[in-house]
Scaffold this motif. Structure first.
Motif, PDB file in Angstrom:
ATOM      1  N   ALA A 101       0.840  -1.209   0.000  1.00  0.00           N
ATOM      2  CA  ALA A 101       0.000   0.000   0.000  1.00  0.00           C
ATOM      3  C   ALA A 101       0.870   1.253   0.000  1.00  0.00           C
ATOM      4  O   ALA A 101       0.537   2.263  -0.634  1.00  0.00           O
ATOM      5  CB  ALA A 101      -0.931  -0.012   1.197  1.00  0.00           C
ATOM      6  N   LEU A 102       2.026   1.187   0.670  1.00  0.00           N
ATOM      7  CA  LEU A 102       2.898   2.368   0.785  1.00  0.00           C
ATOM      8  C   LEU A 102       3.808   2.548  -0.441  1.00  0.00           C
ATOM      9  O   LEU A 102       4.379   3.614  -0.633  1.00  0.00           O
ATOM     10  CB  LEU A 102       3.772   2.240   2.045  1.00  0.00           C
ATOM     11  CG  LEU A 102       3.027   2.372   3.390  1.00  0.00           C
ATOM     12  CD1 LEU A 102       3.938   1.993   4.538  1.00  0.00           C
ATOM     13  CD2 LEU A 102       2.502   3.797   3.573  1.00  0.00           C
ATOM     14  N   GLU A 103       3.945   1.496  -1.195  1.00  0.00           N
ATOM     15  CA  GLU A 103       4.877   1.506  -2.338  1.00  0.00           C
ATOM     16  C   GLU A 103       4.385   2.490  -3.412  1.00  0.00           C
ATOM     17  O   GLU A 103       3.222   2.437  -3.823  1.00  0.00           O
ATOM     18  CB  GLU A 103       4.917   0.092  -2.922  1.00  0.00           C
ATOM     19  CG  GLU A 103       6.062  -0.170  -3.838  1.00  0.00           C
ATOM     20  CD  GLU A 103       6.001  -1.625  -4.304  1.00  0.00           C
ATOM     21  OE1 GLU A 103       6.364  -2.523  -3.517  1.00  0.00           O
ATOM     22  OE2 GLU A 103       5.518  -1.850  -5.434  1.00  0.00           O
ATOM     23  N   THR A 104       5.251   3.412  -3.813  1.00  0.00           N
ATOM     24  CA  THR A 104       4.864   4.338  -4.895  1.00  0.00           C
ATOM     25  C   THR A 104       5.844   4.184  -6.053  1.00  0.00           C
ATOM     26  O   THR A 104       7.020   3.898  -5.857  1.00  0.00           O
ATOM     27  CB  THR A 104       4.889   5.808  -4.422  1.00  0.00           C
ATOM     28  OG1 THR A 104       6.185   6.061  -3.910  1.00  0.00           O
ATOM     29  CG2 THR A 104       3.830   6.103  -3.386  1.00  0.00           C
ATOM     30  N   PRO A 109       1.618   6.612  -8.252  1.00  0.00           N
ATOM     31  CA  PRO A 109       2.308   7.636  -7.439  1.00  0.00           C
ATOM     32  C   PRO A 109       1.640   7.858  -6.085  1.00  0.00           C
ATOM     33  O   PRO A 109       2.262   8.398  -5.161  1.00  0.00           O
ATOM     34  CB  PRO A 109       2.221   8.890  -8.318  1.00  0.00           C
ATOM     35  CG  PRO A 109       1.109   8.640  -9.273  1.00  0.00           C
ATOM     36  CD  PRO A 109       0.997   7.175  -9.452  1.00  0.00           C
ATOM     37  N   ARG A 110       0.376   7.413  -5.937  1.00  0.00           N
ATOM     38  CA  ARG A 110      -0.323   7.603  -4.661  1.00  0.00           C
ATOM     39  C   ARG A 110      -0.521   6.272  -3.939  1.00  0.00           C
ATOM     40  O   ARG A 110      -1.531   6.045  -3.281  1.00  0.00           O
ATOM     41  CB  ARG A 110      -1.700   8.233  -4.909  1.00  0.00           C
ATOM     42  CG  ARG A 110      -1.625   9.664  -5.359  1.00  0.00           C
ATOM     43  CD  ARG A 110      -2.885  10.085  -6.080  1.00  0.00           C
ATOM     44  NE  ARG A 110      -2.864  11.518  -6.328  1.00  0.00           N
ATOM     45  CZ  ARG A 110      -3.647  12.377  -5.685  1.00  0.00           C
ATOM     46  NH1 ARG A 110      -4.521  11.975  -4.799  1.00  0.00           N
ATOM     47  NH2 ARG A 110      -3.568  13.663  -5.966  1.00  0.00           N
ATOM     48  N   THR A 137       0.735  13.335  -1.470  1.00  0.00           N
ATOM     49  CA  THR A 137       1.858  12.489  -1.031  1.00  0.00           C
ATOM     50  C   THR A 137       1.331  11.413  -0.090  1.00  0.00           C
ATOM     51  O   THR A 137       0.425  11.665   0.716  1.00  0.00           O
ATOM     52  CB  THR A 137       2.906  13.317  -0.241  1.00  0.00           C
ATOM     53  OG1 THR A 137       2.984  14.572  -0.862  1.00  0.00           O
ATOM     54  CG2 THR A 137       4.255  12.629  -0.174  1.00  0.00           C
ATOM     55  N   VAL A 138       1.958  10.241  -0.199  1.00  0.00           N
ATOM     56  CA  VAL A 138       1.574   9.150   0.706  1.00  0.00           C
ATOM     57  C   VAL A 138       2.232   9.417   2.055  1.00  0.00           C
ATOM     58  O   VAL A 138       3.455   9.485   2.156  1.00  0.00           O
ATOM     59  CB  VAL A 138       2.020   7.785   0.132  1.00  0.00           C
ATOM     60  CG1 VAL A 138       1.730   6.675   1.118  1.00  0.00           C
ATOM     61  CG2 VAL A 138       1.338   7.514  -1.190  1.00  0.00           C
TER      62      VAL A 138
END
Ligand code: ADP
Length: 463
Positions: A101-104, A109-110, A137-138
């Motif tokens: 989930a955090l991987e961009t 990009p989100r 931004t995440v």
């Protein structure tokens, strides 16, 4: 048996496939609801100015019950800011769903919305994670898990119902197969025992199959075959008795003549006369055996042995051979052979047909009479016609003249060297060459034999 195994395999495959589909359907609805809950929480949390354990637990407190088993909120480096089970607070939570989930990247990009599931021991275990996005931004992630025993039980009961249906269907298939094969082998045995009866020579036996399936058709075919066997057996024994009868007559004459010579005192002139008669009878025996051989050969030959020939030359050749006979019988022989058409037949076969028919046309003619042989073409057929002005054939005899040993006037036929086999040979040869023979006659007026063969060019067109 092989069908039972195949059905079993198909049903097993269907069972596995259906239970997979049912699990998938359950999880698809679960995915929608859990990802929605995560997104809702992410939205709320993303409104916070600062993300730390205090602010996050504050907002989670305001959200009310999300009805999930466990809820974790992390920052963008996957460190837990909130954990409903209080186990990992402040620690890095390196669960695959959170990391994903955090991987961009350029494609996402989100971050990513993630859902995963697994079903074991009647429990449906599902996990969802969504990124918290602030100003594009995440900044963190919301992660939820749910252990659903109610839905798990539903899947378990669906699977066991499917299994029961499969077993039931398989039992039905086995029962049907056993019943079917028992009936099938009983009916087959009936045919087998009929075959044995017929093998022992009882051609009158008929198999009665009843029903309306392939075995009934087989039974009917079998009865037809037996009927044909019976007819051919009857023909064979009639042929043997006819032949022996025919051969017995000249032999009896020879015996009578020799006995007369031996038992009586005769002058040399009478003895010569008697020996001459013996010679004639021997000639007759010779001719008859030659014709019998010819008939057996004609019947034994198969279709397919043939050549492409014009019929005219053969007719001329036979006419040359028999012209002397015609002269003696005072019969004029005319040939009208202009319209010749090629046909597919062995020259020897055609020779025999033409010879027998011209010979009869002369033999059964009257002095001063005529015999005309004509060749013509009618549509796809080549026609060979023998028209004589002879004695004709009585109406009741016409249907018998092609039978073996049949003679209208036995005495006259014998006198002229007839055996009653000529027309039987002719019909066998004509039929074997895909032809037909017809006769029309008027007593005292004359007889016409018409032989029809398919023209060779028409045969070629058909193929
Ligand atoms: P056969 O050797 O006696 O001539 P066939 O089989 O050739 O035997 O003929 C059968 C009988 O048909 C003959 O005995 C004769 O009575 C009759 N028949 C055949 N051809 C003619 C004909 N052209 N005219 C009249 N009778 C015929």
């Amino acid at each position: 048996m092989i069908y039972v195994v195949i059905t079993f395999a198909v049903l097993l495959f269907l069972n596995i496939y259906c239970s997979n589909i049912s699990q998938r359907l359950f999880y698809q609805s679960k995915e929608v609801s859990m990802v929605e809950k995560c997104l809702l929480a992410s939205d709320e949390i993303s409104a916070l100015e600062v993300l730390n354990p205090t602010t996050v637990s504050g907002i989670v407190g305001q959200m009310g019950s999300l009805k999930v088993t466990r809820l974790i909120v992390t920052d963008q480096r996957s460190r837990a800011l909130y954990d409903s089970s209080n186990q990992n607070l402040g620690d890095y939570v390196l669960l695959p769903e959170i990391l994903k989930a955090l991987e961009t990247d350029d494609a996402a990009p989100r971050g990513n919305d993630v859902f995963s599931w697994n079903y074991h021991d009647g429990i449906m275990d599902s996990r969802a994670a969504t990124p918290i996005v602030s100003y594009g931004t995440v900044v963190g992630c919301v992660y939820m898990t749910e252990y659903d025993t109610a839905q798990g039980a539903l899947i378990a009961s669906l699977q066991s119902t499917l299994l029961r249906i499969t077993v039931l269907l398989e039992l039905i298939v086995i029962a049907f197969s056993i019943a079917f094969s028992a009936t099938f082998s009983r009916r087959l045995n009936r045919i087998m025992s009929s075959m044995r009866i017929i093998q022992e020579g009882d051609y009158t036996h008929k198999v009665n199959m009843g029903g309306n399936d392939e075995l009934t058709v087989l039974g009917n075919e079998f009865n037809d075959l037996t009927e044909r066997l019976r007819t051919s057996e009857q023909k064979r024994s009639r042929f043997v008795s006819d032949a022996s009868h025919e051969l017995k007559t000249p032999l009896a004459s020879i015996k009578l003549l020799t006995d007369s010579i031996l038992q009586n005192d005769m002058d040399i002139g009478t003895i010569r006369e008697f020996v001459g008669d013996i010679g004639n009878e021997a000639d007759r025996l010779n001719r008859m055996t030659a014709k019998l051989l010819s008939l057996t050969r004609a019947e034994g030959m198969t279709e397919g042995e043939s050549e492409i020939i014009y019929m005219g030359p053969t007719v001329r050749r036979v006419a040359r051979m028999l012209r002397e006979n015609a002269k003696k019988a005072q019969v004029s022989l005319h040939l009208e052979l202009e319209n010749d058409t090629p046909v597919l037949i062995l020259e020897d076969d055609l020779y025999q047909v033409v010879f027998n028919l011209i010979e009869n046309g002369i033999k059964y003619n009257l002095p001063g009479g005529s015999l005309t042989v004509t060749l013509r073409r009618e549509e796809d057929n080549a026609i060979l016609e023998f028209r004589d002005t002879g004695m004709g054939i009585p109406e009741e005899a016409v249907s018998h003249i092609f039978e073996r040993f049949y003679r209208v006037d036995k005495a006259r036929s014998r006198q002229s060297g007839g055996s009653g086999l000529g027309l039987a040979i002719v019909r066998t040869i004509v039929r074997r060459n895909k032809g037909e023979i017809a006769v029309s006659s008027q007593l005292g007026q004359g007889t016409t034999f018409t032989v029809t063969f398919p023209a060779f060019d028409a045969e070629v067109d058909k193929n």
